[in-house]
Design a protein around this motif. Sequence first.
Motif, PDB file in Angstrom:
ATOM      1  N   LYS A 273      19.431   5.933 -18.206  1.00  0.00           N
ATOM      2  CA  LYS A 273      19.533   4.427 -17.987  1.00  0.00           C
ATOM      3  C   LYS A 273      17.860   3.652 -17.907  1.00  0.00           C
ATOM      4  N   ALA A 274      16.824   4.713 -17.469  1.00  0.00           N
ATOM      5  CA  ALA A 274      15.405   3.689 -17.517  1.00  0.00           C
ATOM      6  C   ALA A 274      15.285   4.208 -17.757  1.00  0.00           C
ATOM      7  N   VAL A 275      13.339   3.999 -18.205  1.00  0.00           N
ATOM      8  CA  VAL A 275      12.246   4.534 -18.585  1.00  0.00           C
ATOM      9  C   VAL A 275      10.830   4.190 -18.075  1.00  0.00           C
ATOM     10  N   ILE A 276      10.502   4.902 -17.560  1.00  0.00           N
ATOM     11  CA  ILE A 276       8.898   4.428 -16.478  1.00  0.00           C
ATOM     12  C   ILE A 276       7.930   5.027 -17.234  1.00  0.00           C
ATOM     13  N   SER A 277       6.803   4.248 -18.111  1.00  0.00           N
ATOM     14  CA  SER A 277       5.650   4.284 -18.755  1.00  0.00           C
ATOM     15  C   SER A 277       4.436   3.654 -17.761  1.00  0.00           C
TER      16      SER A 277
ATOM     17  N   LEU B 236      10.442   0.202 -17.122  1.00  0.00           N
ATOM     18  CA  LEU B 236       9.966  -0.065 -16.446  1.00  0.00           C
ATOM     19  C   LEU B 236       7.710   0.465 -16.630  1.00  0.00           C
ATOM     20  N   PHE B 237       7.219   0.030 -15.655  1.00  0.00           N
ATOM     21  CA  PHE B 237       5.520   0.246 -16.021  1.00  0.00           C
ATOM     22  C   PHE B 237       5.049   0.505 -15.108  1.00  0.00           C
ATOM     23  N   THR B 238       4.153   1.422 -14.838  1.00  0.00           N
ATOM     24  CA  THR B 238       3.301   1.202 -13.577  1.00  0.00           C
ATOM     25  C   THR B 238       2.021   2.138 -13.990  1.00  0.00           C
ATOM     26  N   ASN B 239       0.995   1.694 -13.633  1.00  0.00           N
ATOM     27  CA  ASN B 239      -0.550   2.096 -13.407  1.00  0.00           C
ATOM     28  C   ASN B 239      -0.755   3.802 -12.892  1.00  0.00           C
ATOM     29  N   ALA B 240       0.352   4.315 -12.256  1.00  0.00           N
ATOM     30  CA  ALA B 240       0.676   5.499 -11.411  1.00  0.00           C
ATOM     31  C   ALA B 240       0.921   5.982 -13.163  1.00  0.00           C
ATOM     32  N   MET B 241       1.377   6.610 -13.463  1.00  0.00           N
ATOM     33  CA  MET B 241       2.336   6.864 -14.930  1.00  0.00           C
ATOM     34  C   MET B 241       0.622   7.070 -16.026  1.00  0.00           C
TER      35      MET B 241
ATOM     36  N   ARG C 169       6.711   8.917   7.148  1.00  0.00           N
ATOM     37  CA  ARG C 169       6.726  10.629   6.259  1.00  0.00           C
ATOM     38  C   ARG C 169       8.005   9.312   5.515  1.00  0.00           C
ATOM     39  N   ALA C 170       7.450   9.920   4.358  1.00  0.00           N
ATOM     40  CA  ALA C 170       8.312   9.962   3.058  1.00  0.00           C
ATOM     41  C   ALA C 170       7.741  10.368   1.756  1.00  0.00           C
ATOM     42  N   GLY C 171       8.626  10.849   0.950  1.00  0.00           N
ATOM     43  CA  GLY C 171       8.703  11.226  -0.614  1.00  0.00           C
ATOM     44  C   GLY C 171       9.913  11.097  -1.358  1.00  0.00           C
ATOM     45  N   PHE C 172       8.915  12.040  -2.646  1.00  0.00           N
ATOM     46  CA  PHE C 172      10.585  12.103  -3.824  1.00  0.00           C
ATOM     47  C   PHE C 172      10.765  12.737  -4.049  1.00  0.00           C
ATOM     48  N   TYR C 173      11.798  13.457  -4.343  1.00  0.00           N
ATOM     49  CA  TYR C 173      11.922  15.017  -4.172  1.00  0.00           C
ATOM     50  C   TYR C 173      12.926  15.038  -5.638  1.00  0.00           C
ATOM     51  N   THR C 174      12.814  16.335  -6.688  1.00  0.00           N
ATOM     52  CA  THR C 174      13.959  16.102  -7.414  1.00  0.00           C
ATOM     53  C   THR C 174      15.362  17.640  -6.818  1.00  0.00           C
ATOM     54  N   ILE C 175      16.050  15.749  -7.190  1.00  0.00           N
ATOM     55  CA  ILE C 175      17.315  17.170  -7.271  1.00  0.00           C
ATOM     56  C   ILE C 175      18.308  17.583  -8.051  1.00  0.00           C
ATOM     57  N   GLN C 176      17.948  16.525  -9.617  1.00  0.00           N
ATOM     58  CA  GLN C 176      19.197  17.409 -10.479  1.00  0.00           C
ATOM     59  C   GLN C 176      17.501  17.319 -11.592  1.00  0.00           C
TER      60      GLN C 176
ATOM     61  N   ALA D 164       0.692  -0.996   0.423  1.00  0.00           N
ATOM     62  CA  ALA D 164       0.265  -0.281   0.211  1.00  0.00           C
ATOM     63  C   ALA D 164       0.466   1.312   0.214  1.00  0.00           C
ATOM     64  N   VAL D 165       2.141   1.274   0.978  1.00  0.00           N
ATOM     65  CA  VAL D 165       2.617   2.581   0.843  1.00  0.00           C
ATOM     66  C   VAL D 165       3.276   3.034  -0.497  1.00  0.00           C
ATOM     67  N   ALA D 166       4.133   1.842  -0.877  1.00  0.00           N
ATOM     68  CA  ALA D 166       4.697   1.951  -2.194  1.00  0.00           C
ATOM     69  C   ALA D 166       3.988   1.913  -3.276  1.00  0.00           C
ATOM     70  N   LYS D 167       2.716   1.614  -3.172  1.00  0.00           N
ATOM     71  CA  LYS D 167       1.919   2.463  -4.654  1.00  0.00           C
ATOM     72  C   LYS D 167       2.187   3.408  -4.527  1.00  0.00           C
ATOM     73  N   LYS D 168       1.400   4.309  -3.431  1.00  0.00           N
ATOM     74  CA  LYS D 168       0.617   5.730  -2.866  1.00  0.00           C
ATOM     75  C   LYS D 168       2.257   6.596  -3.470  1.00  0.00           C
ATOM     76  N   LEU D 169       3.605   6.000  -2.767  1.00  0.00           N
ATOM     77  CA  LEU D 169       4.780   6.419  -3.012  1.00  0.00           C
ATOM     78  C   LEU D 169       5.001   6.893  -4.712  1.00  0.00           C
ATOM     79  N   ASP D 170       4.949   5.454  -5.399  1.00  0.00           N
ATOM     80  CA  ASP D 170       4.633   5.500  -6.504  1.00  0.00           C
ATOM     81  C   ASP D 170       3.818   7.167  -7.181  1.00  0.00           C
ATOM     82  N   THR D 171       2.809   6.599  -6.979  1.00  0.00           N
ATOM     83  CA  THR D 171       1.484   7.868  -7.521  1.00  0.00           C
ATOM     84  C   THR D 171       1.975   9.568  -6.893  1.00  0.00           C
ATOM     85  N   LEU D 172       2.127   9.501  -5.953  1.00  0.00           N
ATOM     86  CA  LEU D 172       2.579  10.961  -5.780  1.00  0.00           C
ATOM     87  C   LEU D 172       3.655  10.907  -5.967  1.00  0.00           C
ATOM     88  N   GLY D 173       5.432  10.312  -6.376  1.00  0.00           N
ATOM     89  CA  GLY D 173       6.458  10.947  -7.027  1.00  0.00           C
ATOM     90  C   GLY D 173       5.970  11.076  -8.637  1.00  0.00           C
ATOM     91  N   ILE D 174       5.735  10.317  -9.272  1.00  0.00           N
ATOM     92  CA  ILE D 174       5.275  10.451 -10.058  1.00  0.00           C
ATOM     93  C   ILE D 174       4.083  12.038 -11.089  1.00  0.00           C
TER      94      ILE D 174
END
Length: 390
Positions: free
Chosen positions: A287-291, A322-327, A371-378, A237-247
């Motif tokens: 190096k990677a692509v997510i669609s 890679l693929f995800t329904n969050a994209m 508490r967790a979240g993705f951040y764009t650093i570059q 559940a946490v992984a799915k939410k993190l992917d959704t928020l990050g993407i």
Amino acid sequence: MSQTQFEAPRKNSEAVQTLMDAFTEFKNANDERLNNRDKAINSKIDEVQSSFDRVEELLNRPFNGVSSQANAVKPNRYAVTVQGKKIPVLGREDKLSNHFRPPASYDEPEWNLGDFVKNSMGLSNQRSNAVLERGTATTPEFLTSQIIDDVRSRTALIQSGALTLPIEGKTAIARIDTDPIAYLHSEGTDDILESLPVFSPVELDPSMIAVQVPLSVELVADSANLDLLLRTSIAAAVAKKLDTLGITALLADTNIEESSVNQSTEEWSGLLAAAGSHIALNGDWPKAVISNASDYVLRVRQVGGDGHWLGAPPNMIKTFDLFTNAMTAGKAILGDFEKGLLLAMRQELRLEVVRWQKPGSATHLLCAYMRAGFYTIQPKALFRQLKTVV
């Protein structure tokens, strides 16, 4: 026979005996010397081994929550905060659980979610250091790290190469927005201008992600694998939410370059075109692509005119696809996620059991939050591919 003739053999016999006694004495003395040497060597070996064991114990002892043994895997991979604190950064293959291990003296059954829930619901008589509290608890670091590793392994953005930074509180790191300019100098000419790199702070203060799991008395009492069920479901559940928020954040980030012309996310040619646009902007080969999952299926099922599967182009074979329904369908993110994206995770995981949350159905409620979240650093390390440019 004369007396002299009798004495000669006796003297010879005595001489031989004297020689044998001397040899025996020499042999015994030499054996004792060798034994003393072996004892000294073995003693020194034991002393050295003891020193090594002590050093290993010290190296494995957590320092500020992180063990030196774990840091040795990637000795140069650190984030340095504005306060000067060095924090180890986890790559895709690294595990946080390697940094947090139970103490050597830990002889109780390992703390687990199943025991905590049963105790909190009054369904277990077990009272040991394995579960100390009822109602609310902070899970031990070594268990929290295992759950975080489960979350990371199920997150597409982490599998793409994004780094993970475990933090203890609000943390600031720096990123490069603009590089300085290099000039070609001609002797005797004033042709070198000042140019400063532009750095900006990135404040890591992730929001809370919470999971509520209703648990019936019967399920908790009868499930021998309750701990595994809870850990697996919470991590998913946490992984799915993190992917959704990050993407979602990556798709909205205006600092990430994107397609200026239509580049189909359903075809290999569109992906190659997007990679070409990225390197034209001085980016590295992705190096990677997510669609989106449906775009991914349409792309990999492409068939050539002769009826054979097209497959990935040779220069895309090493690119993680890679693929995800969050994209969102019709969009994709590609690039070097290790440089461009960071997951900040607070180390503690809080658990609470709300007893008799629904008395009529004999249901209790397990609340897990962290508490967790993705951040764009570059942002320049990433590129946004668009099937349709508006």
